[in-house]
Enzyme design. Sequence first.
Site, PDB file in Angstrom:
ATOM      1  N   GLY B  54       0.891  -1.150   0.000  1.00 17.38           N
ATOM      2  CA  GLY B  54       0.000   0.000   0.000  1.00 17.38           C
ATOM      3  C   GLY B  54       0.927   1.196   0.000  1.00 17.38           C
ATOM      4  O   GLY B  54       2.051   1.086  -0.488  1.00 17.38           O
ATOM      5  N   GLU B  55       0.514   2.300   0.573  1.00 15.86           N
ATOM      6  CA  GLU B  55       1.431   3.429   0.676  1.00 15.86           C
ATOM      7  C   GLU B  55       2.073   3.428   2.052  1.00 15.86           C
ATOM      8  O   GLU B  55       1.390   3.587   3.059  1.00 15.86           O
ATOM      9  CB  GLU B  55       0.694   4.744   0.385  1.00 15.86           C
ATOM     10  CG  GLU B  55       0.372   4.924  -1.092  1.00 15.86           C
ATOM     11  CD  GLU B  55       1.584   4.685  -1.992  1.00 15.86           C
ATOM     12  OE1 GLU B  55       2.693   5.158  -1.649  1.00 15.86           O
ATOM     13  OE2 GLU B  55       1.450   4.002  -3.026  1.00 15.86           O
ATOM     14  N   CYS B  87       6.443  -5.200   0.221  1.00 20.35           N
ATOM     15  CA  CYS B  87       6.564  -3.851  -0.334  1.00 20.35           C
ATOM     16  C   CYS B  87       6.508  -2.802   0.793  1.00 20.35           C
ATOM     17  O   CYS B  87       7.484  -2.654   1.523  1.00 20.35           O
ATOM     18  CB  CYS B  87       5.498  -3.606  -1.398  1.00 20.35           C
ATOM     19  SG  CYS B  87       5.859  -2.140  -2.385  1.00 20.35           S
ATOM     20  N   ARG B 116      13.263   3.427  -0.132  1.00 18.87           N
ATOM     21  CA  ARG B 116      11.913   3.440  -0.712  1.00 18.87           C
ATOM     22  C   ARG B 116      11.985   3.800  -2.194  1.00 18.87           C
ATOM     23  O   ARG B 116      12.918   4.473  -2.631  1.00 18.87           O
ATOM     24  CB  ARG B 116      11.043   4.459   0.021  1.00 18.87           C
ATOM     25  CG  ARG B 116      10.930   4.167   1.500  1.00 18.87           C
ATOM     26  CD  ARG B 116      10.260   5.294   2.234  1.00 18.87           C
ATOM     27  NE  ARG B 116       8.915   5.487   1.746  1.00 18.87           N
ATOM     28  CZ  ARG B 116       8.281   6.667   1.751  1.00 18.87           C
ATOM     29  NH1 ARG B 116       8.882   7.744   2.175  1.00 18.87           N
ATOM     30  NH2 ARG B 116       7.052   6.747   1.306  1.00 18.87           N
ATOM     31  N   ILE B 144       6.094  -2.978  -7.644  1.00 20.14           N
ATOM     32  CA  ILE B 144       5.366  -1.736  -7.886  1.00 20.14           C
ATOM     33  C   ILE B 144       5.930  -0.631  -7.011  1.00 20.14           C
ATOM     34  O   ILE B 144       5.805  -0.694  -5.787  1.00 20.14           O
ATOM     35  CB  ILE B 144       3.853  -1.944  -7.640  1.00 20.14           C
ATOM     36  CG1 ILE B 144       3.320  -2.965  -8.651  1.00 20.14           C
ATOM     37  CG2 ILE B 144       3.088  -0.623  -7.756  1.00 20.14           C
ATOM     38  CD1 ILE B 144       1.880  -3.333  -8.480  1.00 20.14           C
ATOM     39  N   ARG B 145       6.573   0.345  -7.617  1.00 23.25           N
ATOM     40  CA  ARG B 145       7.246   1.412  -6.853  1.00 23.25           C
ATOM     41  C   ARG B 145       7.957   0.784  -5.651  1.00 23.25           C
ATOM     42  O   ARG B 145       7.819   1.234  -4.511  1.00 23.25           O
ATOM     43  CB  ARG B 145       6.225   2.470  -6.391  1.00 23.25           C
ATOM     44  CG  ARG B 145       5.683   3.340  -7.539  1.00 23.25           C
ATOM     45  CD  ARG B 145       4.500   4.192  -7.086  1.00 23.25           C
ATOM     46  NE  ARG B 145       4.751   4.897  -5.847  1.00 23.25           N
ATOM     47  CZ  ARG B 145       5.183   6.159  -5.753  1.00 23.25           C
ATOM     48  NH1 ARG B 145       5.369   6.873  -6.825  1.00 23.25           N
ATOM     49  NH2 ARG B 145       5.398   6.710  -4.580  1.00 23.25           N
ATOM     50  N   HIS B 180       5.124  -8.129  -4.717  1.00 27.87           N
ATOM     51  CA  HIS B 180       3.746  -8.387  -4.290  1.00 27.87           C
ATOM     52  C   HIS B 180       3.296  -9.816  -4.548  1.00 27.87           C
ATOM     53  O   HIS B 180       2.790 -10.112  -5.630  1.00 27.87           O
ATOM     54  CB  HIS B 180       2.800  -7.437  -5.020  1.00 27.87           C
ATOM     55  CG  HIS B 180       2.957  -6.018  -4.590  1.00 27.87           C
ATOM     56  ND1 HIS B 180       2.342  -5.513  -3.471  1.00 27.87           N
ATOM     57  CD2 HIS B 180       3.681  -5.007  -5.103  1.00 27.87           C
ATOM     58  CE1 HIS B 180       2.672  -4.249  -3.321  1.00 27.87           C
ATOM     59  NE2 HIS B 180       3.488  -3.904  -4.299  1.00 27.87           N
ATOM     60  N   GLU B 182       0.772 -11.231  -3.530  1.00 28.34           N
ATOM     61  CA  GLU B 182      -0.699 -11.329  -3.509  1.00 28.34           C
ATOM     62  C   GLU B 182      -1.312 -11.010  -4.868  1.00 28.34           C
ATOM     63  O   GLU B 182      -2.512 -11.189  -5.055  1.00 28.34           O
ATOM     64  CB  GLU B 182      -1.268 -10.406  -2.426  1.00 28.34           C
ATOM     65  CG  GLU B 182      -1.329  -8.914  -2.766  1.00 28.34           C
ATOM     66  CD  GLU B 182       0.010  -8.180  -2.719  1.00 28.34           C
ATOM     67  OE1 GLU B 182       1.048  -8.853  -2.538  1.00 28.34           O
ATOM     68  OE2 GLU B 182       0.029  -6.953  -2.897  1.00 28.34           O
TER      69      GLU B 182
END
Lengths: 333, 198
Positions: B54-55, B87, B116, B144-145, B180, B182
């Site tokens: 998430g963030e 992440c 990060r 992802i990022r 990720h 998931e």
Amino acid sequence: MKIDLSKLRYGSDLLKKGFASMQKGGVIMDVTDAEQAKIAEDAGAVAVMALERVPADIRAEGGVARMADPTKIQEIMGAVSIPVMAKCRIGHFVEAQALESLGVDMVDESEVLTPADPFYHIDKHRFKIPFVCGCRSLGEATRRMWEGAAMIRTKGEAGTGNIIEAVRHRHMVKESIRKLGQIDESMLRDLSVEYAQSYVKAINTIFPNQKVEGSTPVFEEHALDEVTRGMLEILKEIKTLQRLPVVDFAAGGIATPADAALMMQMGNDGVFVGSGIFKSSNPEQRARAIVEAVLHFDEPETIAEVSKGLGEAMRGIEMEAIPKEQKLQERGW
Amino acid sequence: MPIKVGVIGMQGAVEEHIRMVERALKSMGKGGTTVPIRRPEQFLDCDALIIPGGESTTISKLLANSGLTYAIKKRYDEAEFPIMGACAGMILLAKKVIGDGKKIISLELMDMEVKRNAFGRQRESFETDLGVKNFDAPYRAVFIRAPVATRVWGKCEVLARFDQKIVMVKQDSCFALAYHPELTSDLRIHQYFLSFIE
């Protein structure tokens, strides 16, 4: 173990939809400068939408609204570590290309800006970065997903501080999805034909005398038959999942923590807040309150608690006070 | 006895992890439940905990505000239990976060330093086949990022690297990955994690 580096992929559908998944349960806030972006980040926003003017000002000032100045967008990108999104005009694929080259994390092909193309939305599959698009109905949502949108949001009526249109659009989508669960394959097929008709309308305008057939290209190189098949595939998926197959946010008119929680209880995955925060009297506190409200959307005590003493919300506009031609939601199809 | 797995439910890919845990449990013939965790009292009887993607800035703030940061650290200090961070979750497990690290209130459970958004912005997000220690076939990893571990020390063991960069680590009953697990249908990571539960 031998690893095949040719299997390295950028910009895949999985990466686009995956990015959108990371936004779930979050609040995405409109900001117009670095200082606002930092306030949003500190308040717990999952991303910011970089804009030159918030929708309420666009509405008040009139004129053509375009992509923001890249200097402004870069300034915001430099100020925060959360993702930065930006808006381009409907159909303006060159604005989208420019935003992609700046390194914007997601593009909002948005009715808040003045549309650039009277016939077509952007072919979003041509981009490496993900797109979010607005919708008023399941038909619009399905078309945008077929065009490659990795995330959908309600259109609502931006810049009004009035939640009624977002609620209307949520009902439209939700009830249509429920209905899909009750209809058989042949009715689903009819619906896909109906949804694909929007693309035929453009061709009919350009070539009034031409009969559009299954093999006629109606969107870029895609023939009508292919579009209809695409719509059907998506409809089948929605029918099975009983929700949109992409992340589905609420947007347009959210001004209070209770508004945000209302959309979450109605089944949205998160919210965009546009003018609602920085057009209020205490943006920091309101931003934090809306984040808390989205997190604890099903706890009335928390909603009541965070709603205390927030000061004045944005003034807001009654829908009847807006002439149809000035409604932003009428843009796009 | 059926096990209970908690998934930090502040924000991000929560449902995806819940679904994967349920499928993994079934594939292993184990009984159990999976619950999203938003308050400290919901987590106390969990046998294992997942911190999803998430963030990281957002999740870290909400964890701290809810009292969960304190509750998790306290319980882990008293008796270790399995925790997986993916992440954003990897960032939250690190003892040191560099770059914009001041925005993160970490759980500080693993001997590593993370960076990060180490590969860049969303444009630079990628998927690749990854070699993972003790896995006999490549794992399709979705970054992802994503962060990376720039340094590990003490008991922290590297389980996978991509392009020389550390993207998966383990330390006692904690384990962290920069990608990720998931978002694909490959259950191996979740099965591996569930095997940590006694």
